[in-house]
Design a protein around this motif. Structure first.
Motif, PDB file in Angstrom:
ATOM      1  N   ALA A 163       1.157  16.995   1.954  1.00 42.10           N
ATOM      2  CA  ALA A 163       0.660  16.724   0.607  1.00 42.10           C
ATOM      3  C   ALA A 163       1.761  17.023  -0.411  1.00 42.10           C
ATOM      4  CB  ALA A 163      -0.576  17.566   0.311  1.00 42.10           C
ATOM      5  N   PRO A 164       2.797  16.162  -0.448  1.00 47.39           N
ATOM      6  CA  PRO A 164       3.914  16.395  -1.357  1.00 47.39           C
ATOM      7  C   PRO A 164       3.600  15.949  -2.781  1.00 47.39           C
ATOM      8  CG  PRO A 164       4.262  14.355  -0.169  1.00 47.39           C
ATOM      9  CD  PRO A 164       2.975  14.949   0.367  1.00 47.39           C
ATOM     10  N   GLY A 165       4.513  16.253  -3.702  1.00 48.97           N
ATOM     11  CA  GLY A 165       4.393  15.765  -5.072  1.00 48.97           C
ATOM     12  C   GLY A 165       4.086  16.853  -6.073  1.00 48.97           C
ATOM     13  N   ALA A 168       0.338  17.340  -6.867  1.00 44.41           N
ATOM     14  CA  ALA A 168      -0.364  18.099  -5.825  1.00 44.41           C
ATOM     15  C   ALA A 168      -0.214  19.585  -6.108  1.00 44.41           C
ATOM     16  CB  ALA A 168       0.203  17.756  -4.450  1.00 44.41           C
ATOM     17  N   GLN A 169       0.979  20.001  -6.532  1.00 45.86           N
ATOM     18  CA  GLN A 169       1.226  21.388  -6.889  1.00 45.86           C
ATOM     19  C   GLN A 169       0.433  21.777  -8.133  1.00 45.86           C
ATOM     20  OE1 GLN A 169       5.476  21.522  -7.339  1.00 45.86           O
ATOM     21  NE2 GLN A 169       5.862  21.005  -5.191  1.00 45.86           N
ATOM     22  N   ALA A 170       0.384  20.865  -9.090  1.00 46.85           N
ATOM     23  CA  ALA A 170      -0.372  21.119 -10.322  1.00 46.85           C
ATOM     24  C   ALA A 170      -1.858  21.298 -10.017  1.00 46.85           C
ATOM     25  CB  ALA A 170      -0.167  19.976 -11.308  1.00 46.85           C
ATOM     26  N   VAL A 228       0.436  12.595 -19.433  1.00 39.22           N
ATOM     27  CA  VAL A 228       1.693  13.003 -18.793  1.00 39.22           C
ATOM     28  C   VAL A 228       1.701  12.669 -17.298  1.00 39.22           C
ATOM     29  CG1 VAL A 228       2.128  14.831 -20.469  1.00 39.22           C
ATOM     30  CG2 VAL A 228       0.848  15.366 -18.382  1.00 39.22           C
ATOM     31  N   MET A 229       0.678  11.966 -16.850  1.00 40.28           N
ATOM     32  CA  MET A 229       0.600  11.604 -15.430  1.00 40.28           C
ATOM     33  C   MET A 229       1.387  10.339 -15.137  1.00 40.28           C
ATOM     34  SD  MET A 229      -3.430  12.470 -14.663  1.00 40.28           S
ATOM     35  CE  MET A 229      -3.424  11.699 -13.028  1.00 40.28           C
ATOM     36  N   ASP A 230       2.080  10.352 -14.011  1.00 42.38           N
ATOM     37  CA  ASP A 230       2.772   9.165 -13.521  1.00 42.38           C
ATOM     38  C   ASP A 230       1.856   8.394 -12.580  1.00 42.38           C
ATOM     39  OD1 ASP A 230       5.290   9.565 -14.774  1.00 42.38           O
ATOM     40  OD2 ASP A 230       5.767  11.102 -13.273  1.00 42.38           O
ATOM     41  N   GLU A 231       2.226   7.167 -12.311  1.00 44.34           N
ATOM     42  CA  GLU A 231       1.474   6.385 -11.328  1.00 44.34           C
ATOM     43  C   GLU A 231       1.561   7.083  -9.973  1.00 44.34           C
ATOM     44  OE1 GLU A 231       1.442   1.872  -9.393  1.00 44.34           O
ATOM     45  OE2 GLU A 231       2.828   2.380 -11.016  1.00 44.34           O
ATOM     46  N   GLY A 232       0.431   7.286  -9.350  1.00 44.32           N
ATOM     47  CA  GLY A 232       0.400   7.949  -8.055  1.00 44.32           C
ATOM     48  C   GLY A 232       0.074   9.423  -8.129  1.00 44.32           C
ATOM     49  N   LEU A 238      -5.496  14.197  -4.914  1.00 43.12           N
ATOM     50  CA  LEU A 238      -6.554  13.942  -3.939  1.00 43.12           C
ATOM     51  C   LEU A 238      -6.064  14.192  -2.513  1.00 43.12           C
ATOM     52  CD1 LEU A 238      -8.188  10.728  -5.456  1.00 43.12           C
ATOM     53  CD2 LEU A 238      -9.074  13.066  -5.512  1.00 43.12           C
ATOM     54  N   ASN A 239      -4.809  13.855  -2.250  1.00 43.35           N
ATOM     55  CA  ASN A 239      -4.237  14.139  -0.929  1.00 43.35           C
ATOM     56  C   ASN A 239      -4.227  15.634  -0.659  1.00 43.35           C
ATOM     57  OD1 ASN A 239      -3.755  11.454  -0.352  1.00 43.35           O
ATOM     58  ND2 ASN A 239      -1.594  11.507  -0.913  1.00 43.35           N
TER      59      ASN A 239
END
Length: 290
Positions: A163-165, A168-170, A228-232, A238-239
């Protein structure tokens, strides 16, 4: 996530540079003391008390008056890497945004939001709820009203749970802050009472509802982070929610699922409640039955 220009929180306690040991004085005393205590009946009783004290966060040698305070703890300094510092900046930015969102929502409800501290550490830490290691994962301590985060968890989230990104950390940070919101609203005290009066099965079900509500509160934060969200980014969150669902973790660990032992909720439910908070963006959307 476009976080570079976000306000940084002033509520970060950075303990990454400090690594605490047991102390040389303790090491010299421990083995002969244990041998002595094992040699008689009363000594064994004292040893049991000492073990209990240790797990409650006290140093048994200090309690016995055998440890000089100057040797009680040995501390060594470590220098975080540039990558580690960048991640710490990110954590501060996300925490700052959660403060803005929850201050706004509490004011809207006629309440006052008391901002939590977030403690960054590596390896182990002493919290108001006792000692914890990196294996504990991120957690919230209701006694000292602090969120605790071992920086290595984000790497584990990526490598072990796939679950990278940054979002996901946020999500992880927002979930733990969600527990702080529950604490301020009295939900955690209510859940503790319910669990203490219930069977293990029912207590687990209560805890699941607590965790799902924290997921929902994380979604409420994300509702206000759309700009401030990017696409994906939503898929990253959710991942992460899916990857740390009880059913997913149990299948990975032992190949089968025991729903009555769930304490955080299934992957499906964790995603469902995060999306619920994200969709409506208010406290009322997060009524999970607690």
């Amino acid at each position: 996530m476009k976080w570079d220009n976000l306000r940084r929180s002033s509520n970060i306690e950075d303990l990454r540079r400090v690594s605490s040991g047991r102390g040389r004085g303790a090491g010299r005393l421990l083995i002969p003391l244990i041998r002595f205590l094992l040699g008689n009946k009363y000594g064994r009783i004292v040893l049991v008390i000492g073990v209990i004290a240790y797990f409650l966060g006290y140093n048994p040698l200090a309690l016995l008056g055998l440890l000089d305070t100057s040797t009680k703890q040995e501390k060594s300094l470590t220098v975080p890497s540039a990558k580690d510092n960048k991640t710490a900046e990110f954590v501060s930015a996300v925490l700052g945004q959660t403060e803005d969102v929850w201050n706004h929502l509490f004011t809207k409800e006629g309440l006052k939001y008391k901002e939590p501290k977030l403690v960054l550490f590596r390896g182990s830490v002493k919290s108001g709820c006792g000692y914890a290691s990196s294996q504990t994962g991120p957690f919230y301590c209701s006694r000292d009203k602090k969120v605790y985060l071992d920086m290595s968890f984000f790497q584990e989230l990526k490598n072990r749970h796939n679950a990278p990104g940054d979002f996901a950390q946020a999500y992880v940070i927002a979930h733990e802050v969600g527990h702080h919101v529950q604490n301020l609203l009295g939900t955690l005290n209510k859940s503790h009472k319910l669990k203490s009066e219930s069977s293990k099965k029912i207590a687990n079900a209560v805890q699941v509802r607590v965790e799902l509500q924290a997921d929902c509160y994380g979604g409420v934060w994300a509702h206000y982070a759309k700009s401030v969200m990017d696409e994906g980014d939503m898929q990253e969150a959710l991942n992460a929610a899916s990857a740390i669902g009880d059913d997913t973790l149990q299948k990975q660990a032992r190949g089968y699922v025991v729903p009555d032992s769930f304490t955080h909720g299934s992957s499906k439910d964790r995603m469902k409640w995060f999306k619920q908070g994200y969709k409506y963006g208010n406290l009322q959307a997060c009524k999970t039955g607690i």
